[in-house]
Structure formats: C-alpha cells, structure tokens
Design a protein around this motif. Structure first.
Motif, PDB file in Angstrom:
ATOM      1  N   SER A  86      13.825   0.473   5.597  1.00  0.00           N
ATOM      2  CA  SER A  86      12.933   1.147   6.534  1.00  0.00           C
ATOM      3  C   SER A  86      13.046   2.660   6.389  1.00  0.00           C
ATOM      4  CB  SER A  86      13.306   0.749   7.971  1.00  0.00           C
ATOM      5  OG  SER A  86      12.545   1.498   8.892  1.00  0.00           O
ATOM      6  N   LYS A  87      11.971   3.353   6.708  1.00  0.00           N
ATOM      7  CA  LYS A  87      12.009   4.813   6.764  1.00  0.00           C
ATOM      8  C   LYS A  87      12.588   5.301   8.086  1.00  0.00           C
ATOM      9  CE  LYS A  87      10.474   7.288   4.040  1.00  0.00           C
ATOM     10  NZ  LYS A  87      11.039   7.962   2.864  1.00  0.00           N
ATOM     11  N   GLU A 112       0.855  -1.187   0.000  1.00  0.00           N
ATOM     12  CA  GLU A 112       0.000   0.000   0.000  1.00  0.00           C
ATOM     13  C   GLU A 112       0.892   1.238   0.000  1.00  0.00           C
ATOM     14  OE1 GLU A 112      -3.170   2.409   2.838  1.00  0.00           O
ATOM     15  OE2 GLU A 112      -2.182   0.608   3.617  1.00  0.00           O
ATOM     16  N   TRP A 113       0.763   2.069  -1.024  1.00  0.00           N
ATOM     17  CA  TRP A 113       1.553   3.298  -1.115  1.00  0.00           C
ATOM     18  C   TRP A 113       0.977   4.356  -0.177  1.00  0.00           C
ATOM     19  CZ3 TRP A 113       6.112   4.822  -2.265  1.00  0.00           C
ATOM     20  CH2 TRP A 113       6.385   6.169  -2.465  1.00  0.00           C
ATOM     21  N   CYS A 114       1.836   4.999   0.603  1.00  0.00           N
ATOM     22  CA  CYS A 114       1.407   5.997   1.596  1.00  0.00           C
ATOM     23  C   CYS A 114       2.188   7.299   1.448  1.00  0.00           C
ATOM     24  CB  CYS A 114       1.572   5.437   3.005  1.00  0.00           C
ATOM     25  SG  CYS A 114       0.602   3.975   3.312  1.00  0.00           S
ATOM     26  N   GLU A 115       2.363   7.789   0.246  1.00  0.00           N
ATOM     27  CA  GLU A 115       3.013   9.047  -0.104  1.00  0.00           C
ATOM     28  C   GLU A 115       4.517   9.083   0.131  1.00  0.00           C
ATOM     29  OE1 GLU A 115       1.042  12.701   0.802  1.00  0.00           O
ATOM     30  OE2 GLU A 115      -0.897  11.701   0.930  1.00  0.00           O
ATOM     31  N   LYS A 116       5.025   8.497   1.194  1.00  0.00           N
ATOM     32  CA  LYS A 116       6.466   8.514   1.485  1.00  0.00           C
ATOM     33  C   LYS A 116       7.067   7.117   1.509  1.00  0.00           C
ATOM     34  CE  LYS A 116       7.175  12.923   2.463  1.00  0.00           C
ATOM     35  NZ  LYS A 116       8.162  13.758   1.866  1.00  0.00           N
ATOM     36  N   GLY A 117       6.247   6.109   1.381  1.00  0.00           N
ATOM     37  CA  GLY A 117       6.732   4.737   1.427  1.00  0.00           C
ATOM     38  C   GLY A 117       5.576   3.767   1.376  1.00  0.00           C
ATOM     39  N   TYR A 118       5.902   2.489   1.459  1.00  0.00           N
ATOM     40  CA  TYR A 118       4.895   1.431   1.418  1.00  0.00           C
ATOM     41  C   TYR A 118       4.620   0.873   2.800  1.00  0.00           C
ATOM     42  CZ  TYR A 118       5.389   1.106  -3.645  1.00  0.00           C
ATOM     43  OH  TYR A 118       5.402   1.373  -4.985  1.00  0.00           O
ATOM     44  N   LYS A 119       3.360   0.545   3.038  1.00  0.00           N
ATOM     45  CA  LYS A 119       2.998  -0.355   4.126  1.00  0.00           C
ATOM     46  C   LYS A 119       2.897  -1.729   3.470  1.00  0.00           C
ATOM     47  CE  LYS A 119       0.493   2.911   6.973  1.00  0.00           C
ATOM     48  NZ  LYS A 119      -0.813   3.298   7.503  1.00  0.00           N
ATOM     49  N   ILE A 120       3.412  -2.734   4.149  1.00  0.00           N
ATOM     50  CA  ILE A 120       3.389  -4.090   3.609  1.00  0.00           C
ATOM     51  C   ILE A 120       2.451  -4.902   4.498  1.00  0.00           C
ATOM     52  CG2 ILE A 120       4.770  -6.100   2.980  1.00  0.00           C
ATOM     53  CD1 ILE A 120       7.175  -4.173   2.694  1.00  0.00           C
ATOM     54  N   HIS A 121       1.271  -5.209   3.952  1.00  0.00           N
ATOM     55  CA  HIS A 121       0.195  -5.872   4.694  1.00  0.00           C
ATOM     56  C   HIS A 121       0.234  -7.381   4.501  1.00  0.00           C
ATOM     57  CE1 HIS A 121      -2.263  -2.212   5.529  1.00  0.00           C
ATOM     58  NE2 HIS A 121      -1.721  -1.778   4.403  1.00  0.00           N
ATOM     59  N   SER A 122      -0.220  -8.101   5.499  1.00  0.00           N
ATOM     60  CA  SER A 122      -0.513  -9.521   5.364  1.00  0.00           C
ATOM     61  C   SER A 122      -1.802  -9.650   4.556  1.00  0.00           C
ATOM     62  CB  SER A 122      -0.708 -10.145   6.745  1.00  0.00           C
ATOM     63  OG  SER A 122      -1.355 -11.389   6.645  1.00  0.00           O
ATOM     64  N   VAL A 123      -1.813 -10.506   3.544  1.00  0.00           N
ATOM     65  CA  VAL A 123      -3.042 -10.728   2.788  1.00  0.00           C
ATOM     66  C   VAL A 123      -4.047 -11.495   3.639  1.00  0.00           C
ATOM     67  CG1 VAL A 123      -4.014 -11.979   0.811  1.00  0.00           C
ATOM     68  CG2 VAL A 123      -1.999 -10.540   0.520  1.00  0.00           C
ATOM     69  N   GLU A 124      -3.559 -12.391   4.455  1.00  0.00           N
ATOM     70  CA  GLU A 124      -4.434 -13.212   5.298  1.00  0.00           C
ATOM     71  C   GLU A 124      -5.114 -12.387   6.396  1.00  0.00           C
ATOM     72  OE1 GLU A 124      -3.847 -17.708   6.157  1.00  0.00           O
ATOM     73  OE2 GLU A 124      -2.716 -16.580   7.652  1.00  0.00           O
ATOM     74  N   ASN A 125      -4.428 -11.359   6.889  1.00  0.00           N
ATOM     75  CA  ASN A 125      -4.989 -10.476   7.912  1.00  0.00           C
ATOM     76  C   ASN A 125      -4.524  -9.055   7.579  1.00  0.00           C
ATOM     77  OD1 ASN A 125      -5.744  -9.024  10.159  1.00  0.00           O
ATOM     78  ND2 ASN A 125      -4.929 -10.490  11.642  1.00  0.00           N
ATOM     79  N   TRP A 149       8.116   1.535   4.405  1.00  0.00           N
ATOM     80  CA  TRP A 149       9.269   0.880   3.777  1.00  0.00           C
ATOM     81  C   TRP A 149       9.451   1.399   2.359  1.00  0.00           C
ATOM     82  CZ3 TRP A 149      11.793  -2.362   7.067  1.00  0.00           C
ATOM     83  CH2 TRP A 149      11.087  -2.798   8.191  1.00  0.00           C
ATOM     84  N   GLU A 150      10.694   1.428   1.916  1.00  0.00           N
ATOM     85  CA  GLU A 150      11.021   1.753   0.534  1.00  0.00           C
ATOM     86  C   GLU A 150      11.465   0.471  -0.155  1.00  0.00           C
ATOM     87  OE1 GLU A 150      12.727   6.241   1.160  1.00  0.00           O
ATOM     88  OE2 GLU A 150      14.111   4.568   1.362  1.00  0.00           O
ATOM     89  N   VAL A 151      11.084   0.326  -1.405  1.00  0.00           N
ATOM     90  CA  VAL A 151      11.512  -0.806  -2.222  1.00  0.00           C
ATOM     91  C   VAL A 151      12.458  -0.246  -3.270  1.00  0.00           C
ATOM     92  CG1 VAL A 151      10.769  -2.641  -3.766  1.00  0.00           C
ATOM     93  CG2 VAL A 151       9.341  -2.011  -1.808  1.00  0.00           C
ATOM     94  N   LEU A 152      13.708  -0.679  -3.211  1.00  0.00           N
ATOM     95  CA  LEU A 152      14.761  -0.119  -4.055  1.00  0.00           C
ATOM     96  C   LEU A 152      15.530  -1.228  -4.766  1.00  0.00           C
ATOM     97  CD1 LEU A 152      16.137   2.270  -1.306  1.00  0.00           C
ATOM     98  CD2 LEU A 152      14.654   2.917  -3.202  1.00  0.00           C
ATOM     99  N   PRO A 153      16.175  -0.903  -5.888  1.00  0.00           N
ATOM    100  CA  PRO A 153      16.997  -1.907  -6.566  1.00  0.00           C
ATOM    101  C   PRO A 153      18.175  -2.327  -5.690  1.00  0.00           C
ATOM    102  CG  PRO A 153      16.633  -0.006  -7.976  1.00  0.00           C
ATOM    103  CD  PRO A 153      16.129   0.359  -6.612  1.00  0.00           C
ATOM    104  N   TYR A 154      18.458  -3.620  -5.695  1.00  0.00           N
ATOM    105  CA  TYR A 154      19.643  -4.139  -5.017  1.00  0.00           C
ATOM    106  C   TYR A 154      20.848  -3.744  -5.852  1.00  0.00           C
ATOM    107  CZ  TYR A 154      22.935  -7.508  -3.018  1.00  0.00           C
ATOM    108  OH  TYR A 154      24.008  -8.096  -2.413  1.00  0.00           O
ATOM    109  N   ASN A 155      21.916  -3.305  -5.207  1.00  0.00           N
ATOM    110  CA  ASN A 155      23.095  -2.872  -5.947  1.00  0.00           C
ATOM    111  C   ASN A 155      24.335  -3.306  -5.190  1.00  0.00           C
ATOM    112  OD1 ASN A 155      24.972  -1.665  -7.551  1.00  0.00           O
ATOM    113  ND2 ASN A 155      24.334   0.426  -7.129  1.00  0.00           N
ATOM    114  N   ASN A 156      24.958  -4.369  -5.672  1.00  0.00           N
ATOM    115  CA  ASN A 156      26.210  -4.836  -5.098  1.00  0.00           C
ATOM    116  C   ASN A 156      27.167  -5.132  -6.235  1.00  0.00           C
ATOM    117  OD1 ASN A 156      28.326  -5.958  -3.754  1.00  0.00           O
ATOM    118  ND2 ASN A 156      27.199  -7.667  -2.884  1.00  0.00           N
TER     119      ASN A 156
END
Length: 167
Positions: free
Chosen positions: A125-126, A62-75, A105-112
């Motif tokens: 995390s924010k 769920e997008w919340c303007e500054k980051g995502y909330k990551i919800h359980s689908v089951e609850n 939370w932010e979802v970003l590309p992994y870069n190593n």
C-alpha cells in the motif's frame, strides 16, 4: 517510493498498466488459492478460492504516476482499497474509485532470503501504518490468511503472490 525500476522498464513501474491478471497465493506448504471478490459491490471483501476462471477473479492494473489502482474486471468502478475504521483497524475491500492514497498500490519483487519459496511479488500500500507514538510509518502489504485477504506490516508474512496472465 520503491527503488528505481530496472533499465529494461525505462526506469518506470508502469509495465503492468492495462494488464489483466488472476492474483494467487504462491504454492508452498499450501496449494495456490486465487483472489476472488465475493459480491463485486462496494465494501466487498476479497476471499481466496481453490479454482479460477471467472470474471470476479480478474483484476486490471491502472498506472497512476505513483502507484497502481487495481480494478475489478467485472465492475471496473470498483478498486482495491485499504480501508480503516474509527479505531484505526485496517481492512482490504473493493470500493468506488475515489482517487485516495488507500487505493494506490506498489507491485514489488518478493524477497525472503530465509525461504526456499522466495519467488513472486508483493503488493504494498502507499499508506503507512503509524502505531501509537510512532514517528516513522511502517509499510503495509497484502497478506492472506484463513481464506481472506488482510494487511500486514511484515513483508514476508503470507505476502508472496503470483500473477497469472489470461493469455
């Protein structure tokens, strides 16, 4: 905040809004393991399991303007939360949606650049980590070790994740 999103996303990071995914550690030395909520109740930890397909392994973004909330689908009332105790130790649990920074939370590309296994995503995390007399906080990332999800300030320390669509 992350860098501006690519033009294809209209300079927005909300492209995962409403999407449901399985989240997995990336294959490398180990095979994929999937995030799973062990009890789907407040305070539940996230574990890594070998198989996937049940609802306790599905997460909605769920997008919340500054980051995502990551919800359980089951609850859906449960949200991935960065929790801290009175000694400032961090843990990652499912908690009731309280609209706090530790649930964004932010979802970003992994870069190593030092790894042949450099594809995937990281979840950051924010909340910043301040140790003792630090005046500058360090970013914290979801990490996987010993079958559990934890937090690390090292972006390349078991943080590389895959998102598997349900479709």
């Amino acid at each position: 905040d992350p860098l501006a999103a690519p033009d294809i996303y209209g300079n927005e990071y909300n492209f995962l809004n409403g999407e449901i995914y399985y989240i997995a550690s990336t294959p490398g030395t180990y095979y994929e393991k999937y995030f799973e909520i062990n009890e789907n109740s407040v305070g539940s930890e996230i574990e890594l399991t070998d198989s996937f397909g049940n609802n306790s392994q599905k997460f909605e973004f769920e997008w919340c303007e500054k980051g995502y909330k990551i919800h359980s689908v089951e609850n859906y009332d449960l949200v991935l939360t960065l929790d801290t105790d009175d000694k400032n130790n961090y843990s990652v649990v499912m908690s009731t949606n309280r609209n706090i920074q530790g649930q964004l939370w932010e979802v970003l590309p992994y870069n190593n650049r030092n790894s042949h296994n450099s594809y995937g995503l990281v979840i950051r995390s924010k909340v910043l980590n301040y140790n003792k007399n630090d005046t500058v906080g360090k970013p914290m990332y979801l990490s996987y070790t010993d079958g559990k999800i934890s937090i690390t300030t090292n972006r390349t320390d078991n943080t590389n994740l895959l998102f598997k669509s349900l479709g």
